[in-house]
Design a protein around this motif. Structure first.
Motif, PDB file in Angstrom:
ATOM      1  N   LEU A 266       0.838  -1.198   0.000  1.00 10.46           N
ATOM      2  CA  LEU A 266       0.000   0.000   0.000  1.00 10.46           C
ATOM      3  C   LEU A 266       0.874   1.248   0.000  1.00 10.46           C
ATOM      4  O   LEU A 266       1.725   1.416   0.869  1.00 10.46           O
ATOM      5  N   ARG A 267       0.626   2.087  -0.965  1.00  8.56           N
ATOM      6  CA  ARG A 267       1.379   3.340  -1.059  1.00  8.56           C
ATOM      7  C   ARG A 267       0.426   4.521  -1.106  1.00  8.56           C
ATOM      8  O   ARG A 267      -0.695   4.413  -1.599  1.00  8.56           O
ATOM      9  N   GLY A 268       0.898   5.646  -0.578  1.00 10.43           N
ATOM     10  CA  GLY A 268       0.122   6.861  -0.597  1.00 10.43           C
ATOM     11  C   GLY A 268       0.247   7.592  -1.918  1.00 10.43           C
ATOM     12  O   GLY A 268       0.989   7.175  -2.811  1.00 10.43           O
ATOM     13  N   LEU A 273       5.620   4.186   1.006  1.00 14.99           N
ATOM     14  CA  LEU A 273       5.133   2.883   1.449  1.00 14.99           C
ATOM     15  C   LEU A 273       4.513   3.025   2.829  1.00 14.99           C
ATOM     16  O   LEU A 273       5.115   3.590   3.743  1.00 14.99           O
ATOM     17  N   LEU A 274       3.288   2.496   2.983  1.00 13.70           N
ATOM     18  CA  LEU A 274       2.538   2.644   4.219  1.00 13.70           C
ATOM     19  C   LEU A 274       2.391   1.302   4.933  1.00 13.70           C
ATOM     20  O   LEU A 274       2.389   0.248   4.281  1.00 13.70           O
ATOM     21  N   MET A 305      -1.899   9.451   9.360  1.00  7.72           N
ATOM     22  CA  MET A 305      -2.092   9.589   7.926  1.00  7.72           C
ATOM     23  C   MET A 305      -3.540   9.955   7.648  1.00  7.72           C
ATOM     24  O   MET A 305      -4.450   9.585   8.391  1.00  7.72           O
ATOM     25  N   ALA A 306      -3.725  10.707   6.568  1.00  7.28           N
ATOM     26  CA  ALA A 306      -5.068  11.084   6.131  1.00  7.28           C
ATOM     27  C   ALA A 306      -5.607   9.959   5.258  1.00  7.28           C
ATOM     28  O   ALA A 306      -5.126   9.733   4.141  1.00  7.28           O
ATOM     29  N   LEU A 307      -6.605   9.247   5.763  1.00  9.36           N
ATOM     30  CA  LEU A 307      -7.071   8.054   5.072  1.00  9.36           C
ATOM     31  C   LEU A 307      -7.846   8.362   3.793  1.00  9.36           C
ATOM     32  O   LEU A 307      -7.772   7.605   2.829  1.00  9.36           O
ATOM     33  N   ARG A 308      -8.587   9.454   3.766  1.00  5.72           N
ATOM     34  CA  ARG A 308      -9.429   9.729   2.598  1.00  5.72           C
ATOM     35  C   ARG A 308      -8.615   9.863   1.314  1.00  5.72           C
ATOM     36  O   ARG A 308      -8.925   9.205   0.319  1.00  5.72           O
ATOM     37  N   PRO A 309      -7.565  10.704   1.280  1.00  2.00           N
ATOM     38  CA  PRO A 309      -6.795  10.786   0.034  1.00  2.00           C
ATOM     39  C   PRO A 309      -6.095   9.477  -0.321  1.00  2.00           C
ATOM     40  O   PRO A 309      -5.924   9.163  -1.507  1.00  2.00           O
ATOM     41  N   ILE A 310      -5.707   8.695   0.691  1.00  2.00           N
ATOM     42  CA  ILE A 310      -5.092   7.396   0.407  1.00  2.00           C
ATOM     43  C   ILE A 310      -6.106   6.457  -0.222  1.00  2.00           C
ATOM     44  O   ILE A 310      -5.818   5.756  -1.205  1.00  2.00           O
ATOM     45  N   LEU A 311      -7.328   6.457   0.313  1.00  2.00           N
ATOM     46  CA  LEU A 311      -8.376   5.611  -0.255  1.00  2.00           C
ATOM     47  C   LEU A 311      -8.702   6.034  -1.685  1.00  2.00           C
ATOM     48  O   LEU A 311      -8.838   5.192  -2.584  1.00  2.00           O
ATOM     49  N   GLU A 312      -8.843   7.325  -1.911  1.00  2.00           N
ATOM     50  CA  GLU A 312      -9.156   7.805  -3.262  1.00  2.00           C
ATOM     51  C   GLU A 312      -8.038   7.451  -4.236  1.00  2.00           C
ATOM     52  O   GLU A 312      -8.287   7.075  -5.383  1.00  2.00           O
ATOM     53  N   HIS A 313      -6.796   7.563  -3.775  1.00  2.51           N
ATOM     54  CA  HIS A 313      -5.655   7.181  -4.613  1.00  2.51           C
ATOM     55  C   HIS A 313      -5.690   5.685  -4.915  1.00  2.51           C
ATOM     56  O   HIS A 313      -5.450   5.266  -6.059  1.00  2.51           O
ATOM     57  N   TYR A 314      -6.021   4.877  -3.913  1.00  2.00           N
ATOM     58  CA  TYR A 314      -6.071   3.430  -4.110  1.00  2.00           C
ATOM     59  C   TYR A 314      -7.184   3.062  -5.100  1.00  2.00           C
ATOM     60  O   TYR A 314      -7.003   2.181  -5.952  1.00  2.00           O
ATOM     61  N   ALA A 315      -8.331   3.722  -4.994  1.00  2.00           N
ATOM     62  CA  ALA A 315      -9.430   3.450  -5.930  1.00  2.00           C
ATOM     63  C   ALA A 315      -9.009   3.762  -7.360  1.00  2.00           C
ATOM     64  O   ALA A 315      -9.364   3.034  -8.302  1.00  2.00           O
ATOM     65  N   ARG A 316      -8.255   4.836  -7.542  1.00  2.42           N
ATOM     66  CA  ARG A 316      -7.751   5.141  -8.897  1.00  2.42           C
ATOM     67  C   ARG A 316      -6.749   4.082  -9.346  1.00  2.42           C
ATOM     68  O   ARG A 316      -6.722   3.688 -10.522  1.00  2.42           O
ATOM     69  N   MET A 317      -5.936   3.599  -8.416  1.00  6.26           N
ATOM     70  CA  MET A 317      -4.906   2.628  -8.756  1.00  6.26           C
ATOM     71  C   MET A 317      -5.506   1.320  -9.257  1.00  6.26           C
ATOM     72  O   MET A 317      -4.981   0.683 -10.172  1.00  6.26           O
ATOM     73  N   VAL A 318      -6.637   0.890  -8.668  1.00  6.59           N
ATOM     74  CA  VAL A 318      -7.265  -0.373  -9.088  1.00  6.59           C
ATOM     75  C   VAL A 318      -8.405  -0.137 -10.072  1.00  6.59           C
ATOM     76  O   VAL A 318      -9.107  -1.087 -10.441  1.00  6.59           O
TER      77      VAL A 318
END
Length: 473
Positions: A266-268, A273-274, A305-318
């Motif tokens: 998981l990366r931000g 690396l998180l 860590m700010a979870l919302r931007p990480i989640l949004e980034h992860y959604a774009r990644m997949v």
């Protein structure tokens, strides 16, 4: 804890009740077990049990807050409602109280491991998952590799499933009502009256005012924050690993896929690396995917860590892989005590179950299977005397060694530099990842005698011996 707001109630002996409809139901339960008859039990409250596959609705009959109950269950999530269902089936007069009106949502929790699927079947709700996604395995990703791992075979089913918490929680709640439990909602437990450590009454805060309900036994299932648990002395210790997680929903034509995706690397948004992982899995006919991220932390290494931007980034990644066609919606986050990292889980006539007792897997954040299991175990010992030490001992017996080992490993994973050391070589071997999935999915039982099971138990016993604070203490 406070008792000053509540006047003491007249003393009452709970072990010598006169003959009442409650004792009649108990007698009926014993008679039916010995001589099954196609007749309804006496003094049924409410309509006949409905099939729990009915749509989520808010048409449950409104009732006045009862003045007494053999068993009060506080919290109508999976653990609380399952406890109410088991207790009602055993012949107890049960009241199920929750601070929210149903249906209501809960963060994460839509995915069901094979262990949770098995426990739903034990409860009598196996057909709830008919027509729901059948998740045959996990697609694990990281460090440029991807490996598919089917759920291990053994005592549990070889598949998981998924159902939104708005539906799951309401379905189990309605199932409990069908078995004879009575509902009090919205009704938040805000205080207790104690007599020698025993709860004699619980104060419920409702839109109509405060009500006292006399109780014989109390099962506390009010979630990770456990307001009633705090009043009773429950303390969360953050020196061991805990979790933070965020979840959202996204539209996709792959909502009927039969696999759960997991990214161990998981990366931000900045590429850092998180210490956590990401997940995505289908929700069937809803046309949606559950997508989320979770991170591990300790008091020494908090997850700042700010979870919302990480989640949004992860959604774009997949997004391409899962054909996501829209932006994440209904983003919600939660803080998760894990691995039995609480003390004060029981008193003379009360027990904490599920998330309230920190029964959450430190390696994957899963808690529904533990909630359903601890509900069943707690009801089984309702008539077994003082719970203060016995309930903690039972939790330790069932989960102590596994929790100790899992949270020690999770503590290592809070240090990002250890993640690639463990993850990069592991993901290159499907056999090794199958072992990891079995451990992370809590799919090892005391009866398993293979090498992996014996090794995991040995690690757990060794870890328990050196714990500064063992689980549930």
């Amino acid at each position: 804890m406070s008792t000053s707001r509540v006047a003491p109630l007249p003393s009452r002996t709970w072990t010598a009740l006169p003959v009442t409809p409650v004792s009649a139901r108990r007698a009926w339960a014993l008679l039916q077990a010995a001589y099954p008859l196609p007749l309804p039990p006496p003094d049924r409250r409410g309509p006949p049990a409905r099939r729990h596959t009915c749509p989520v609705t808010t048409d449950a009959p409104r009732i006045d807050i009862p003045t007494s109950a053999d068993v009060l269950v506080v919290g109508a999530g999976p653990g609380g409602s399952a406890a109410a269902a088991h207790a009602a089936a055993a012949g107890y007069d049960v009241v199920l109280a929750d601070a929210a009106a149903f249906p209501r949502d809960k963060t994460c929790g839509d995915g069901l491991t094979p262990r949770a699927v098995a426990e739903l079947d034990t409860l009598g709700m196996g057909d709830l998952l008919d027509g729901r996604p059948r998740l045959d395995g996990l697609q694990l990703n990281g460090w440029g590799r991807s490996v598919y791992v089917p759920w291990p075979s053994g005592r549990f089913p070889t598949y998981g499933s998924a159902i939104a918490r708005t539906e799951l929680d309401d379905a189990i709640r309605r199932f409990a009502l069908g078995r004879g439990a009575r509902m009090a909602a919205p009704a938040k437990a805000v205080d207790v009256v104690l007599d020698g450590g025993r709860i004699t009454s619980v104060v419920l805060d409702t839109p109509a005012g405060r009500h006292r309900i006399r109780v014989g036994q109390v099962i506390v299932a009010d979630g990770v924050r456990s307001g009633l648990g705090k009043i009773l002395g429950r303390t969360w210790h953050r020196d061991t690993a805990y979790g933070v997680a965020a979840r959202a929903y996204v539209p996709s034509p792959l909502s009927d896929a039969r696999v759960m995706g997991s990214h161990l690397e998981l990366r931000g948004p900045d590429g850092e690396l998180l210490p956590g992982y990401g997940w995505v899995f289908p929700l069937g006919s809803t046309g949606l995917l559950n997508v989320g991220v979770g991170a591990l932390a300790t008091a020494e290494r908090p997850a700042s860590m700010a979870l919302r931007p990480i989640l949004e980034h992860y959604a774009r990644m997949v997004g391409d892989e899962w054909q996501i066609t829209g932006n994440p919606v209904r983003i919600a986050s939660a803080l998760l005590p894990m691995g039995g990292a609480v003390s004060g889980v029981a008193g003379p006539n009360w027990m904490l179950v599920g998330d309230a007792a920190a029964c959450v897997n430190p390696l994957n954040g899963e808690g529904i299977d533990y909630a359903l299991e601890t509900a069943r175990l707690a009801v089984a010992r309702l008539g077994a005397g003082d719970h203060t030490e016995a309930w903690r001992a039972e939790l330790v017996e069932h989960y102590g060694t596994a929790f100790s080992a899992a949270r020690r490993l999770a503590g290592l994973l809070t240090m990002p530099r250890t993640v690639p050391i463990l993850g990069r070589p592991g993901i290159r071997s499907q056999r090794l990842m199958s072992m990891v999935v079995r451990v992370m999915g809590n799919l090892i039982t005391p009866d398993d005698a293979d090498l992996v099971a014996r090794a995991w138990r040995s690690v757990g016993h060794l870890s328990s011996r050196v714990d500064d604070r063992p689980p549930f203490s």
